[in-house]
Write a protein that holds these residues in place. Sequence first.
Motif, short mmCIF file in Angstrom:
data_model
loop_
_atom_site.label_atom_id
_atom_site.label_comp_id
_atom_site.label_asym_id
_atom_site.label_seq_id
_atom_site.Cartn_x
_atom_site.Cartn_y
_atom_site.Cartn_z
N ARG A 320 0.84 -1.20 0.00
CA ARG A 320 0.00 0.00 0.00
C ARG A 320 0.87 1.25 0.00
NH1 ARG A 320 -3.73 -0.65 4.34
NH2 ARG A 320 -4.99 -1.82 2.87
N ILE A 321 0.58 2.15 -0.93
CA ILE A 321 1.40 3.34 -1.14
C ILE A 321 1.42 4.24 0.08
CG2 ILE A 321 1.41 5.53 -2.42
CD1 ILE A 321 0.79 3.95 -4.92
N THR A 322 0.31 4.34 0.79
CA THR A 322 0.20 5.32 1.87
C THR A 322 1.11 5.03 3.06
OG1 THR A 322 -1.72 4.07 2.62
CG2 THR A 322 -2.14 6.04 1.32
N ASP A 323 1.56 3.80 3.20
CA ASP A 323 2.40 3.43 4.34
C ASP A 323 3.87 3.63 3.98
OD1 ASP A 323 3.69 2.41 6.51
OD2 ASP A 323 3.00 0.34 6.22
N PRO A 324 4.56 4.64 4.54
CA PRO A 324 5.97 4.89 4.19
C PRO A 324 6.89 3.78 4.65
CG PRO A 324 5.32 6.28 6.03
CD PRO A 324 4.07 5.61 5.54
N GLY A 325 6.36 2.84 5.45
CA GLY A 325 7.17 1.73 5.92
C GLY A 325 7.64 0.81 4.82
N HIS A 326 7.10 0.96 3.60
CA HIS A 326 7.58 0.12 2.50
C HIS A 326 9.00 0.49 2.09
CE1 HIS A 326 6.59 3.64 0.08
NE2 HIS A 326 5.30 3.48 0.29
N ARG A 327 9.45 1.70 2.46
CA ARG A 327 10.80 2.17 2.19
C ARG A 327 11.15 2.12 0.69
NH1 ARG A 327 10.11 4.17 6.35
NH2 ARG A 327 11.15 3.76 8.34
N ASN A 328 10.15 2.39 -0.12
CA ASN A 328 10.34 2.33 -1.56
C ASN A 328 10.22 3.74 -2.14
OD1 ASN A 328 9.28 2.09 -4.46
ND2 ASN A 328 9.90 -0.02 -4.03
N ALA A 329 11.26 4.20 -2.82
CA ALA A 329 11.30 5.57 -3.33
C ALA A 329 10.20 5.80 -4.37
CB ALA A 329 12.66 5.86 -3.95
N ILE A 330 9.92 4.80 -5.19
CA ILE A 330 8.93 4.98 -6.25
C ILE A 330 7.53 5.13 -5.66
CG2 ILE A 330 7.85 3.86 -8.23
CD1 ILE A 330 10.58 2.52 -8.76
N LEU A 331 7.20 4.25 -4.71
CA LEU A 331 5.88 4.33 -4.10
C LEU A 331 5.71 5.64 -3.34
CD1 LEU A 331 5.44 0.67 -2.79
CD2 LEU A 331 4.66 1.67 -4.94
N SER A 332 6.76 6.08 -2.67
CA SER A 332 6.67 7.36 -1.95
C SER A 332 6.54 8.53 -2.92
CB SER A 332 7.88 7.54 -1.04
OG SER A 332 7.78 6.71 0.09
N LEU A 333 7.20 8.44 -4.08
CA LEU A 333 7.06 9.48 -5.09
C LEU A 333 5.62 9.59 -5.56
CD1 LEU A 333 8.46 11.53 -7.03
CD2 LEU A 333 8.72 9.63 -8.64
N LEU A 334 4.98 8.43 -5.75
CA LEU A 334 3.58 8.43 -6.15
C LEU A 334 2.69 9.04 -5.07
CD1 LEU A 334 3.46 4.92 -7.80
CD2 LEU A 334 3.07 7.08 -8.97
N PHE A 335 3.04 8.77 -3.81
CA PHE A 335 2.27 9.37 -2.73
C PHE A 335 2.42 10.89 -2.74
CE2 PHE A 335 1.89 11.17 1.49
CZ PHE A 335 0.66 10.69 1.89
N LEU A 336 3.63 11.36 -2.89
CA LEU A 336 3.87 12.81 -2.86
C LEU A 336 3.24 13.51 -4.07
CD1 LEU A 336 7.60 12.80 -1.70
CD2 LEU A 336 5.59 13.32 -0.32
#
Length: 554
Positions: A320-336
């Motif tokens: 899930r993108i909303t959880d920053p615990g994935h520690r994935n730059a791409i998913l966090s970029l999509l969240f931002l």
Amino acid sequence: MILDARDVPDGEVLSADLCIVGAGAAGISIAIELADSSIDVLLLESGGLKPEKSTQDLYSGTVADERLHSPPDTYRQRRFGGTTTIWGGRCMPLDTIDFEYRDFMPNSGWPIDRSALMPFYPKANRLCEAGAFSYIASEAFEQPLRPMIEGFESPHFSTDSLERFSCPTDFGARYGRRLHAAANVRVLLHGNVTHVQLDAGGERVESLVVRTLGGKTLRARAKQFVLAAGGLEVARLLLASRDVHTRGIGNSRDLVGRYYMCHLAGTIGALRIDRPLGAVWNGYDVSDEGVYCRRRIALRPEIQRQQRIGNFVARLHHPRITDPGHRNAILSLLFLAKFVIPYEYGKRLHGGERASLRAWLEHARNVALGPFDAVGFAWHMLKDRKLAERKFPSIIIKPKANLFSLDFHAEQQPAPDSRVALTTDVDALGMPRLRVDWRYTALDVETVTRSLALLALDIKRGGIGTLAYDPAGIELEMTRYGAYGGHHIGTARMGHDPHLSVVDADCRIHGVSNLSIASAAVFPTSSQANPTLTVVALALRLADRLRAEIIGRV
């Protein structure tokens, strides 16, 4: 030719052999199928060639529970091309079991079987630009594909069925020139149908009332009429036309607007595969025609019958993108980037969850720690999605470990209490607005619950890994984002019995000889499949019948 209702004199009567309401996937498919024939076709479209706020507002309405359903003016586009102007392009046919009566699935059973649509599915595939009509991997690809999950063998699920992806094709942009050039087709933009006028006996349509936002009133007369305005708007128009049949057209048994279905969808669990990275393939395969295809984990029909549950598929998905615990730059970029992602996709990616300042900072940290991953992904999305004619269908993250979530899509039980109805509020044209009361059932929850349990068991018994999830949280996960947007199904269901259905097996409204529906509104059940391909196939089947009936009278 393509005309504009705003340029037609007030009070004009437009005549044709066939009048189609709605220039989306269904309406355009019928018009294309009959183009250059001897049939005079009039295709009415509420909107213009581009989005218009005042026209789109005609779709506004209310919902009974905002947590469970998006506002009625989202996921729908009131313009030339309809919702194909924003769709994701996912195509697949319904399964054979979807057409069958199942004693464990209340209100199931179509009056036709899959064979009735098979002559039309290949052409529908071509119109949707989804390549060959081949949805089994071993048949669609000459060379064997790499395993989806190496070593995974299941008595309950298959992994060789495909979904194919359209460009996605905007039917208005793709087929507008062909319609403009067709000597027998007139497309009338900005022509809003507000009333279906029946004869005194209520057995035939005499004309349609067509209005513009500028105040003009026109009439459309034809031998045959087709409502192809989508599952919500078809119900609205039938219910609002109540001068002859006081409860609305086709609604003597209070069926119009009921049995409203979407799909059950969500993201759940942690699927850990105890194999090398190369042993799992979660991406797309590209066919010889250049069409993106993807395999799914699909519940076998015999298991649906054995377990007495609905149809179900799942795909390997990122956390899930909303959880920053994935520690994935791409998913966090999509969240931002959530504020620049369209609503139709943003809700699926981000849901309605509100992130704390700390979460925002952690997402920013993830991007900062993986700048090359983020830049590479941004370039891929620009090149292969934004600028490409055939767009990369969705977000695929190559894992650094074989850890995934499951993206599932399941059939919904047709239930009469799940419905749309008219309100006392009216739009700018005086038409009553809709209130949507989408509901799900215990069987819906059971379909997802049992399917996940079987999949977890197969993964464990096969020794390939584990699927961890909270069984008590399944209902929350399957309703986290509410009804799957854009799939408006079942509001004018098909059947043999007029006491139990709105249209017959030919999509003609019971008791009204020259009024038919081309829409997912007629589906008696939803399947697991996205509806567009089947909507187009049904529209082509309807066009075939109308051609024979109209030409037979000439």
